[in-house]
Design a protein around this motif. Sequence first.
Motif, PDB file in Angstrom:
ATOM      1  N   ILE A 189       0.067  -5.565  -0.159  1.00 55.23           N
ATOM      2  CA  ILE A 189       0.319  -4.978   1.241  1.00 55.23           C
ATOM      3  C   ILE A 189       1.661  -4.458   1.461  1.00 55.23           C
ATOM      4  CG2 ILE A 189       0.448  -5.492   3.810  1.00 55.23           C
ATOM      5  CD1 ILE A 189      -1.903  -7.474   3.427  1.00 55.23           C
ATOM      6  N   ALA A 190       2.620  -5.396   0.833  1.00 55.62           N
ATOM      7  CA  ALA A 190       4.062  -4.779   0.873  1.00 55.62           C
ATOM      8  C   ALA A 190       4.475  -3.539   0.191  1.00 55.62           C
ATOM      9  CB  ALA A 190       5.155  -5.928   0.445  1.00 55.62           C
ATOM     10  N   GLU A 191       3.609  -3.374  -0.961  1.00 54.38           N
ATOM     11  CA  GLU A 191       3.852  -2.467  -1.949  1.00 54.38           C
ATOM     12  C   GLU A 191       3.105  -1.073  -1.166  1.00 54.38           C
ATOM     13  OE1 GLU A 191       5.558  -2.841  -4.560  1.00 54.38           O
ATOM     14  OE2 GLU A 191       5.114  -1.156  -5.788  1.00 54.38           O
ATOM     15  N   LEU A 192       1.981  -1.267  -0.553  1.00 53.14           N
ATOM     16  CA  LEU A 192       1.567  -0.080  -0.018  1.00 53.14           C
ATOM     17  C   LEU A 192       2.095   0.365   1.255  1.00 53.14           C
ATOM     18  CD1 LEU A 192      -2.431  -1.448   0.025  1.00 53.14           C
ATOM     19  CD2 LEU A 192      -1.290   0.491  -1.403  1.00 53.14           C
ATOM     20  N   GLU A 193       2.805  -0.622   2.012  1.00 58.58           N
ATOM     21  CA  GLU A 193       3.447  -0.161   3.334  1.00 58.58           C
ATOM     22  C   GLU A 193       4.851   0.560   2.602  1.00 58.58           C
ATOM     23  OE1 GLU A 193       4.464  -3.661   5.313  1.00 58.58           O
ATOM     24  OE2 GLU A 193       2.885  -3.657   6.172  1.00 58.58           O
ATOM     25  N   ARG A 194       5.413   0.155   1.616  1.00 56.07           N
ATOM     26  CA  ARG A 194       6.384   0.899   0.943  1.00 56.07           C
ATOM     27  C   ARG A 194       6.317   2.252   0.486  1.00 56.07           C
ATOM     28  NH1 ARG A 194       8.821   1.832  -3.690  1.00 56.07           N
ATOM     29  NH2 ARG A 194       7.034   1.029  -4.891  1.00 56.07           N
ATOM     30  N   MET A 195       4.865   2.696   0.076  1.00 55.86           N
ATOM     31  CA  MET A 195       4.157   3.843  -0.094  1.00 55.86           C
ATOM     32  C   MET A 195       3.733   4.812   1.081  1.00 55.86           C
ATOM     33  SD  MET A 195       2.023   2.875  -3.545  1.00 55.86           S
ATOM     34  CE  MET A 195       2.808   2.750  -4.992  1.00 55.86           C
ATOM     35  N   GLY A 196       3.827   3.944   2.346  1.00 52.97           N
ATOM     36  CA  GLY A 196       3.294   4.570   3.690  1.00 52.97           C
ATOM     37  C   GLY A 196       1.917   4.518   3.939  1.00 52.97           C
ATOM     38  N   ILE A 197       1.356   3.679   3.282  1.00 48.83           N
ATOM     39  CA  ILE A 197      -0.156   3.461   3.431  1.00 48.83           C
ATOM     40  C   ILE A 197      -0.299   2.008   4.139  1.00 48.83           C
ATOM     41  CG2 ILE A 197      -2.380   3.221   2.289  1.00 48.83           C
ATOM     42  CD1 ILE A 197      -0.841   4.133  -0.353  1.00 48.83           C
ATOM     43  N   PRO A 198      -0.348   2.078   5.495  1.00 48.29           N
ATOM     44  CA  PRO A 198      -0.698   0.935   6.217  1.00 48.29           C
ATOM     45  C   PRO A 198      -1.787   0.505   6.222  1.00 48.29           C
ATOM     46  CG  PRO A 198      -0.519   2.927   7.753  1.00 48.29           C
ATOM     47  CD  PRO A 198      -0.605   3.466   6.396  1.00 48.29           C
ATOM     48  N   VAL A 199      -2.152  -0.901   5.878  1.00 49.34           N
ATOM     49  CA  VAL A 199      -3.501  -1.451   5.663  1.00 49.34           C
ATOM     50  C   VAL A 199      -3.505  -2.852   6.496  1.00 49.34           C
ATOM     51  CG1 VAL A 199      -5.360  -2.068   4.047  1.00 49.34           C
ATOM     52  CG2 VAL A 199      -3.447  -0.565   3.220  1.00 49.34           C
ATOM     53  N   ALA A 200      -4.729  -3.111   7.141  1.00 47.28           N
ATOM     54  CA  ALA A 200      -4.597  -4.229   7.864  1.00 47.28           C
ATOM     55  C   ALA A 200      -4.817  -5.460   6.881  1.00 47.28           C
ATOM     56  CB  ALA A 200      -5.705  -4.380   8.825  1.00 47.28           C
ATOM     57  N   LYS A 201      -4.143  -6.796   7.188  1.00 45.35           N
ATOM     58  CA  LYS A 201      -4.213  -7.662   6.271  1.00 45.35           C
ATOM     59  C   LYS A 201      -5.555  -8.179   5.899  1.00 45.35           C
ATOM     60  CE  LYS A 201      -0.825 -11.696   6.370  1.00 45.35           C
ATOM     61  NZ  LYS A 201      -0.347 -12.564   7.391  1.00 45.35           N
ATOM     62  N   GLY A 202      -6.431  -8.059   6.838  1.00 44.61           N
ATOM     63  CA  GLY A 202      -7.869  -8.698   6.547  1.00 44.61           C
ATOM     64  C   GLY A 202      -8.957  -7.761   6.020  1.00 44.61           C
ATOM     65  N   ASP A 203      -8.457  -6.317   5.660  1.00 43.13           N
ATOM     66  CA  ASP A 203      -9.231  -5.225   5.241  1.00 43.13           C
ATOM     67  C   ASP A 203      -9.714  -5.875   3.662  1.00 43.13           C
ATOM     68  OD1 ASP A 203     -10.165  -2.813   4.074  1.00 43.13           O
ATOM     69  OD2 ASP A 203      -8.893  -1.771   5.372  1.00 43.13           O
ATOM     70  N   PRO A 204     -11.123  -5.656   3.527  1.00 40.69           N
ATOM     71  CA  PRO A 204     -11.830  -6.142   2.625  1.00 40.69           C
ATOM     72  C   PRO A 204     -11.454  -5.390   1.204  1.00 40.69           C
ATOM     73  CG  PRO A 204     -13.442  -5.331   4.099  1.00 40.69           C
ATOM     74  CD  PRO A 204     -11.901  -5.389   4.883  1.00 40.69           C
ATOM     75  N   ARG A 205     -11.100  -4.032   1.303  1.00 37.66           N
ATOM     76  CA  ARG A 205     -10.792  -3.179   0.378  1.00 37.66           C
ATOM     77  C   ARG A 205      -9.727  -3.582  -0.412  1.00 37.66           C
ATOM     78  NH1 ARG A 205     -10.346   2.390   3.434  1.00 37.66           N
ATOM     79  NH2 ARG A 205      -9.065   0.760   4.632  1.00 37.66           N
TER      80      ARG A 205
ATOM     81  N   GLU B 123       3.015  -1.321 -13.539  1.00 33.86           N
ATOM     82  CA  GLU B 123       4.465  -1.677 -12.966  1.00 33.86           C
ATOM     83  C   GLU B 123       5.338  -0.318 -13.645  1.00 33.86           C
ATOM     84  OE1 GLU B 123       5.104  -6.247 -12.541  1.00 33.86           O
ATOM     85  OE2 GLU B 123       5.502  -5.596 -14.665  1.00 33.86           O
ATOM     86  N   GLY B 124       5.081   0.272 -14.668  1.00 34.39           N
ATOM     87  CA  GLY B 124       5.952   1.041 -15.058  1.00 34.39           C
ATOM     88  C   GLY B 124       5.335   2.484 -14.805  1.00 34.39           C
ATOM     89  N   ALA B 125       4.323   2.501 -14.034  1.00 35.42           N
ATOM     90  CA  ALA B 125       3.651   3.764 -13.526  1.00 35.42           C
ATOM     91  C   ALA B 125       3.183   3.953 -12.024  1.00 35.42           C
ATOM     92  CB  ALA B 125       2.278   4.030 -14.456  1.00 35.42           C
ATOM     93  N   GLY B 126       4.279   3.786 -11.213  1.00 41.48           N
ATOM     94  CA  GLY B 126       4.150   3.752  -9.748  1.00 41.48           C
ATOM     95  C   GLY B 126       3.063   4.898  -9.055  1.00 41.48           C
ATOM     96  N   ALA B 127       3.137   6.029  -9.727  1.00 44.79           N
ATOM     97  CA  ALA B 127       2.578   7.244  -9.036  1.00 44.79           C
ATOM     98  C   ALA B 127       1.018   7.141  -9.390  1.00 44.79           C
ATOM     99  CB  ALA B 127       2.927   8.539  -9.809  1.00 44.79           C
ATOM    100  N   SER B 128       0.602   6.540 -10.694  1.00 43.61           N
ATOM    101  CA  SER B 128      -0.981   6.326 -10.994  1.00 43.61           C
ATOM    102  C   SER B 128      -1.248   4.933 -10.153  1.00 43.61           C
ATOM    103  CB  SER B 128      -0.976   5.863 -12.364  1.00 43.61           C
ATOM    104  OG  SER B 128      -0.865   6.894 -13.192  1.00 43.61           O
ATOM    105  N   PHE B 129      -0.402   4.079 -10.012  1.00 48.90           N
ATOM    106  CA  PHE B 129      -0.927   2.752  -9.010  1.00 48.90           C
ATOM    107  C   PHE B 129      -1.112   3.373  -7.651  1.00 48.90           C
ATOM    108  CE2 PHE B 129       0.436   0.022  -5.907  1.00 48.90           C
ATOM    109  CZ  PHE B 129      -0.606  -0.912  -6.106  1.00 48.90           C
ATOM    110  N   GLU B 130      -0.302   4.166  -7.179  1.00 51.61           N
ATOM    111  CA  GLU B 130      -0.320   4.705  -5.807  1.00 51.61           C
ATOM    112  C   GLU B 130      -1.683   5.581  -5.771  1.00 51.61           C
ATOM    113  OE1 GLU B 130       2.995   6.781  -4.099  1.00 51.61           O
ATOM    114  OE2 GLU B 130       1.798   7.977  -2.679  1.00 51.61           O
TER     115      GLU B 130
ATOM    116  N   LEU C 203      -4.421   5.271  -7.562  1.00 45.67           N
ATOM    117  CA  LEU C 203      -5.287   4.342  -7.514  1.00 45.67           C
ATOM    118  C   LEU C 203      -5.716   3.403  -6.261  1.00 45.67           C
ATOM    119  CD1 LEU C 203      -7.464   2.345  -9.457  1.00 45.67           C
ATOM    120  CD2 LEU C 203      -5.416   1.065  -9.576  1.00 45.67           C
ATOM    121  N   ALA C 204      -4.620   3.053  -5.547  1.00 45.06           N
ATOM    122  CA  ALA C 204      -4.831   2.459  -4.181  1.00 45.06           C
ATOM    123  C   ALA C 204      -5.385   3.667  -3.165  1.00 45.06           C
ATOM    124  CB  ALA C 204      -3.477   1.961  -3.767  1.00 45.06           C
ATOM    125  N   ARG C 205      -4.763   4.649  -3.189  1.00 43.13           N
ATOM    126  CA  ARG C 205      -5.133   5.686  -1.933  1.00 43.13           C
ATOM    127  C   ARG C 205      -6.749   6.164  -2.467  1.00 43.13           C
ATOM    128  NH1 ARG C 205      -1.341   8.335   1.047  1.00 43.13           N
ATOM    129  NH2 ARG C 205       0.714   7.511   0.481  1.00 43.13           N
TER     130      ARG C 205
END
Length: 532
Positions: free
Chosen positions: A343-359, A378-385, A387-389
């Motif tokens: 959640i902290a990582e996603l917030e840093r990327m500007g993707i707000p997600v609720a704590k209980g979101d099953p996704r 860890e070395g590929a932040g853009a790919s992680f972003e 994937l999450a998005r």
Amino acid sequence: MKERLYLFDTTLRDGAQTNGVDFSLEDKVELAQLLDRLGLDYVEGGYPGANPTDTAFFAEKRTRHAVFTAFGMTRRPGVSTSNDPGLRTLLDAHADAVCFVAKTSDYHVRVALQTSEEENLEAIRQSVAAARAAGREALVDCEHFFDGYKANPAYALACARAAHESGARWVVLCDTNGGTLPEEVEAIVRAVAEVIPGDHLGIHAHNDTEQAVANSLAAVRGGARQIQGTLNGIGERCGNANLTSLIPTLMLKPAYADRFEVGVGPEGLRDLTRIAQRFDDMVNRAPNRQAPYVGVSAFTTKAGIHASAILKDPRTYEHVDPAVVGNRRHVLVSEQAGKANLIAELERMGIPVAKGDPRLDAVLREVKERESTGYAYEGAGASFELLARRMLGNVPDFFKVEGFHVTVERRHNALGELVSVSEAVVKLHVGGERLLTVAEGNGPVNALDRALRKDLGVYSEAIADLELIDFKVRILNGGTGAVTRVLIESGDSSGDTWFTVGVSENIVDASFEALHDSIVYKLLHAGAKAAA
Ligand SMILES: [Zn+2]
């Protein structure tokens, strides 16, 4: 008043002796700037005259603050300093200082140098004098000093004294074979410091008993005030004293920090993790996850009670605050803690997600699953972003790749030279349009990259300034055989850089995946809309 300790970096000279490490001129220039900015007092650049790279590197001064140092041998036995071409080259180098390596063990003088003890002393005196006459600061690396001292203390001391009395700024005691133990180092340095003042003594330790850092600290306790070492401890055999470990220890541990100051400031210290990573990248070495202070695992906690205590108060299981060396805390304790990190990582990327979101659970599972097959987010932040998005449903379908085709042909060209030519054909769909592009390149990945970016229809303009900065390939040996991981660094005209990753049994496939992610990331951040 604190006493000053001087840090001498020999990554570009002794570190270049590492098996598998080969610095280009560009690498050396970049590293010298990196070390200079970090706040090291001396940067030893290499051995002018020994090879074309080092000779070119010394065509100009490469540091702004650090003393730029050339390394070479004292004059050969039986010739005068003016008749020694090696010494001439050394003095012609554009360096502030010259570090001479000199024999100081009577055994090596006899067997390796095949000269007399007195002639060796004379070579030390005259070489130092020649460097001083040429306006250079002089240092003398006393090779095999500790072994020599143990066998014949009078002669080892005579060599050190010859260096000091003829005007060397530093007499550096070298544990060349790396077998001396800390208690011996401390005692011997203390004895030498009775003859030569400690603020003229340095230590050059090798890591053959994994105590190069401990030996360097022992020498400081014994009185030495200059420490020689390398980034990430690289060097011949088991390496040199690791400056990346020594610097934080000297700056953060009261036993040293209260007594001494170094040229590195708090800002440099905060840059240390990044510098260590950048250095591994440059020499294409897998980072040591367990490296003290800067390793990915240095502040990672996994087991139950440790991790829950760390969440309450980090000081319970951390010897220093990871932020002061630019590192981060990782807690891999449970789904729960993993989710908080996510959640902290996603917030840093500007993707707000609720704590209980099953996704969130699905994203975590997917990341773990993929990392087990070779991805490294860890070395590929853009790919992680991405994937999450994608899993959270907010990456537009910019374009679809129907397929690609790459050929590599080795043949003789019209001039009769043997050449390899690669050609790539990419079929894609942008909006309702089917595009087919063909490009040549100096290799399959280069051809594929060119073909992919040659015509992206309505998006061509948005990716016009996209640039590949770096391309790293690593073969991983997993359970089911080797897979290839490709890590790509991209950038654009805004100065932004981003990292993407691809994994496959096939290097071209892995590269394509990383290239594809890089383009999608760029389009996403350029605010491009789906072409529908
Ligand atoms: Zn060495």
